[in-house]
Write a protein that holds these residues in place. Structure first.
Motif, PDB file in Angstrom:
ATOM      1  N   ASN A   1      -2.990   6.107  -4.729  1.00 48.17           N
ATOM      2  CA  ASN A   1      -3.165   4.788  -5.345  1.00 48.17           C
ATOM      3  C   ASN A   1      -4.643   4.442  -5.429  1.00 48.17           C
ATOM      4  O   ASN A   1      -5.420   4.765  -4.545  1.00 48.17           O
ATOM      5  N   ASN A   2      -4.999   3.729  -6.465  1.00 49.63           N
ATOM      6  CA  ASN A   2      -6.375   3.359  -6.741  1.00 49.63           C
ATOM      7  C   ASN A   2      -6.480   1.840  -6.719  1.00 49.63           C
ATOM      8  O   ASN A   2      -5.605   1.160  -7.258  1.00 49.63           O
ATOM      9  N   ILE A   3      -7.523   1.279  -6.127  1.00 50.99           N
ATOM     10  CA  ILE A   3      -7.630  -0.187  -6.039  1.00 50.99           C
ATOM     11  C   ILE A   3      -7.710  -0.858  -7.398  1.00 50.99           C
ATOM     12  O   ILE A   3      -7.404  -2.026  -7.527  1.00 50.99           O
ATOM     13  N   TYR A   4      -8.109  -0.100  -8.419  1.00 55.48           N
ATOM     14  CA  TYR A   4      -8.239  -0.681  -9.758  1.00 55.48           C
ATOM     15  C   TYR A   4      -6.889  -0.843 -10.457  1.00 55.48           C
ATOM     16  O   TYR A   4      -6.797  -1.491 -11.485  1.00 55.48           O
ATOM     17  N   ASP A   5      -5.833  -0.263  -9.876  1.00 51.86           N
ATOM     18  CA  ASP A   5      -4.501  -0.333 -10.476  1.00 51.86           C
ATOM     19  C   ASP A   5      -3.566  -1.274  -9.718  1.00 51.86           C
ATOM     20  O   ASP A   5      -2.366  -1.297  -9.981  1.00 51.86           O
ATOM     21  N   ILE A   6      -4.086  -2.045  -8.782  1.00 54.01           N
ATOM     22  CA  ILE A   6      -3.277  -2.897  -7.914  1.00 54.01           C
ATOM     23  C   ILE A   6      -3.213  -4.326  -8.460  1.00 54.01           C
ATOM     24  O   ILE A   6      -4.213  -4.864  -8.910  1.00 54.01           O
ATOM     25  N   ASP A   7      -2.030  -4.931  -8.385  1.00 55.14           N
ATOM     26  CA  ASP A   7      -1.881  -6.362  -8.672  1.00 55.14           C
ATOM     27  C   ASP A   7      -2.180  -7.090  -7.354  1.00 55.14           C
ATOM     28  O   ASP A   7      -1.496  -6.886  -6.361  1.00 55.14           O
ATOM     29  N   TYR A   8      -3.184  -7.937  -7.350  1.00 55.05           N
ATOM     30  CA  TYR A   8      -3.645  -8.571  -6.113  1.00 55.05           C
ATOM     31  C   TYR A   8      -3.017  -9.929  -5.828  1.00 55.05           C
ATOM     32  O   TYR A   8      -3.452 -10.622  -4.919  1.00 55.05           O
ATOM     33  N   HIS A   9      -1.994 -10.301  -6.554  1.00 55.69           N
ATOM     34  CA  HIS A   9      -1.347 -11.587  -6.302  1.00 55.69           C
ATOM     35  C   HIS A   9      -0.692 -11.578  -4.913  1.00 55.69           C
ATOM     36  O   HIS A   9       0.106 -10.697  -4.598  1.00 55.69           O
ATOM     37  N   LYS A  10      -1.064 -12.533  -4.083  1.00 59.04           N
ATOM     38  CA  LYS A  10      -0.542 -12.685  -2.712  1.00 59.04           C
ATOM     39  C   LYS A  10      -0.717 -11.409  -1.893  1.00 59.04           C
ATOM     40  O   LYS A  10       0.190 -10.941  -1.212  1.00 59.04           O
ATOM     41  N   LYS A  11      -1.906 -10.834  -1.969  1.00 61.00           N
ATOM     42  CA  LYS A  11      -2.218  -9.626  -1.215  1.00 61.00           C
ATOM     43  C   LYS A  11      -3.336  -9.902  -0.227  1.00 61.00           C
ATOM     44  O   LYS A  11      -4.242 -10.682  -0.479  1.00 61.00           O
ATOM     45  N   VAL A  12      -3.259  -9.234   0.902  1.00 58.73           N
ATOM     46  CA  VAL A  12      -4.302  -9.254   1.920  1.00 58.73           C
ATOM     47  C   VAL A  12      -4.918  -7.861   1.909  1.00 58.73           C
ATOM     48  O   VAL A  12      -4.211  -6.869   2.060  1.00 58.73           O
ATOM     49  N   LEU A  13      -6.219  -7.788   1.705  1.00 62.04           N
ATOM     50  CA  LEU A  13      -6.918  -6.507   1.647  1.00 62.04           C
ATOM     51  C   LEU A  13      -7.581  -6.228   2.988  1.00 62.04           C
ATOM     52  O   LEU A  13      -8.377  -7.020   3.479  1.00 62.04           O
ATOM     53  N   ILE A  14      -7.255  -5.081   3.572  1.00 63.50           N
ATOM     54  CA  ILE A  14      -7.824  -4.658   4.843  1.00 63.50           C
ATOM     55  C   ILE A  14      -8.726  -3.456   4.575  1.00 63.50           C
ATOM     56  O   ILE A  14      -8.292  -2.471   3.979  1.00 63.50           O
ATOM     57  N   ILE A  15      -9.985  -3.557   5.012  1.00 61.00           N
ATOM     58  CA  ILE A  15     -10.943  -2.462   4.867  1.00 61.00           C
ATOM     59  C   ILE A  15     -11.432  -2.097   6.263  1.00 61.00           C
ATOM     60  O   ILE A  15     -11.955  -2.938   6.980  1.00 61.00           O
ATOM     61  N   GLY A  16     -11.269  -0.840   6.637  1.00 57.72           N
ATOM     62  CA  GLY A  16     -11.695  -0.380   7.949  1.00 57.72           C
ATOM     63  C   GLY A  16     -13.163  -0.003   7.966  1.00 57.72           C
ATOM     64  O   GLY A  16     -13.848  -0.053   6.949  1.00 57.72           O
ATOM     65  N   ASN A  17     -13.643   0.392   9.139  1.00 60.29           N
ATOM     66  CA  ASN A  17     -15.045   0.802   9.226  1.00 60.29           C
ATOM     67  C   ASN A  17     -15.199   2.256   8.784  1.00 60.29           C
ATOM     68  O   ASN A  17     -14.229   2.994   8.649  1.00 60.29           O
ATOM     69  N   GLU A  18     -16.443   2.665   8.551  1.00 62.53           N
ATOM     70  CA  GLU A  18     -16.708   3.992   8.005  1.00 62.53           C
ATOM     71  C   GLU A  18     -16.349   5.120   8.978  1.00 62.53           C
ATOM     72  O   GLU A  18     -15.913   6.182   8.555  1.00 62.53           O
ATOM     73  N   ALA A  19     -16.525   4.899  10.255  1.00 61.15           N
ATOM     74  CA  ALA A  19     -16.302   5.956  11.238  1.00 61.15           C
ATOM     75  C   ALA A  19     -14.821   6.185  11.533  1.00 61.15           C
ATOM     76  O   ALA A  19     -14.367   7.320  11.606  1.00 61.15           O
ATOM     77  N   ASN A  20     -14.068   5.097  11.702  1.00 59.17           N
ATOM     78  CA  ASN A  20     -12.686   5.227  12.165  1.00 59.17           C
ATOM     79  C   ASN A  20     -11.630   4.754  11.174  1.00 59.17           C
ATOM     80  O   ASN A  20     -10.443   4.938  11.408  1.00 59.17           O
ATOM     81  N   GLY A  21     -12.032   4.104  10.114  1.00 54.67           N
ATOM     82  CA  GLY A  21     -11.046   3.597   9.161  1.00 54.67           C
ATOM     83  C   GLY A  21     -10.246   2.453   9.756  1.00 54.67           C
ATOM     84  O   GLY A  21     -10.767   1.633  10.504  1.00 54.67           O
ATOM     85  N   ILE A  22      -8.969   2.415   9.447  1.00 56.78           N
ATOM     86  CA  ILE A  22      -8.069   1.357   9.903  1.00 56.78           C
ATOM     87  C   ILE A  22      -7.176   1.919  11.004  1.00 56.78           C
ATOM     88  O   ILE A  22      -6.698   3.049  10.908  1.00 56.78           O
ATOM     89  N   SER A  23      -6.917   1.119  12.024  1.00 58.73           N
ATOM     90  CA  SER A  23      -6.103   1.590  13.152  1.00 58.73           C
ATOM     91  C   SER A  23      -4.674   1.901  12.700  1.00 58.73           C
ATOM     92  O   SER A  23      -4.186   1.370  11.707  1.00 58.73           O
ATOM     93  N   LYS A  24      -4.012   2.754  13.467  1.00 56.60           N
ATOM     94  CA  LYS A  24      -2.621   3.122  13.161  1.00 56.60           C
ATOM     95  C   LYS A  24      -1.702   1.907  13.216  1.00 56.60           C
ATOM     96  O   LYS A  24      -0.758   1.797  12.435  1.00 56.60           O
ATOM     97  N   GLU A  25      -1.995   0.985  14.122  1.00 57.53           N
ATOM     98  CA  GLU A  25      -1.172  -0.227  14.248  1.00 57.53           C
ATOM     99  C   GLU A  25      -1.265  -1.092  12.993  1.00 57.53           C
ATOM    100  O   GLU A  25      -0.266  -1.631  12.533  1.00 57.53           O
ATOM    101  N   VAL A  26      -2.459  -1.216  12.447  1.00 58.00           N
ATOM    102  CA  VAL A  26      -2.636  -2.007  11.226  1.00 58.00           C
ATOM    103  C   VAL A  26      -2.024  -1.268  10.040  1.00 58.00           C
ATOM    104  O   VAL A  26      -1.337  -1.869   9.216  1.00 58.00           O
ATOM    105  N   LEU A  27      -2.234   0.044   9.945  1.00 55.68           N
ATOM    106  CA  LEU A  27      -1.638   0.822   8.856  1.00 55.68           C
ATOM    107  C   LEU A  27      -0.115   0.730   8.865  1.00 55.68           C
ATOM    108  O   LEU A  27       0.513   0.723   7.814  1.00 55.68           O
TER     109      LEU A  27
END
Length: 93
Positions: A38-64
């Motif tokens: 999936n590409n962020i440019y193809d997403i409908d952002y209505h009622k969406k929460v965007l989570i961006i992780g850090n460069e070293a570790n990304g997003i935690s497994k619990e959040v994913l």
């Protein structure tokens, strides 16, 4: 410039609790990940929460695990091959 003044930003000391609360209010969780087609440019952002992780570790497994969908943020270089963007560059997208 100035987009930060038009985007709702939430700072939370307990991201899991906050995301669960947002889901109760019918928000969908979108997590950035390199492990998706999936590409962020193809997403409908209505009622969406965007989570961006850090460069070293990304997003935690619990959040994913709470994410309803994932998307990557591609960057095209001069030779048109995708490259990963840094976290601060992603925020500006």
């Amino acid at each position: 410039m100035g987009a930060i003044f038009r985007v709702n930003v939430i700072v939370s000391s307990n991201i899991i609790k906050t995301l669960k609360e947002l889901k109760k209010h019918k928000f969908k969780i979108l997590a950035t990940s390199l492990e998706t087609s999936n590409n962020i440019y193809d997403i409908d952002y209505h009622k969406k929460v965007l989570i961006i992780g850090n460069e070293a570790n990304g997003i935690s497994k619990e959040v994913l695990a709470l994410a309803d969908e994932t998307a990557k943020i591609p960057m095209l270089r001069k030779n048109r091959k995708p490259k990963r963007l840094g976290r601060h560059q992603c925020y500006s997208v």
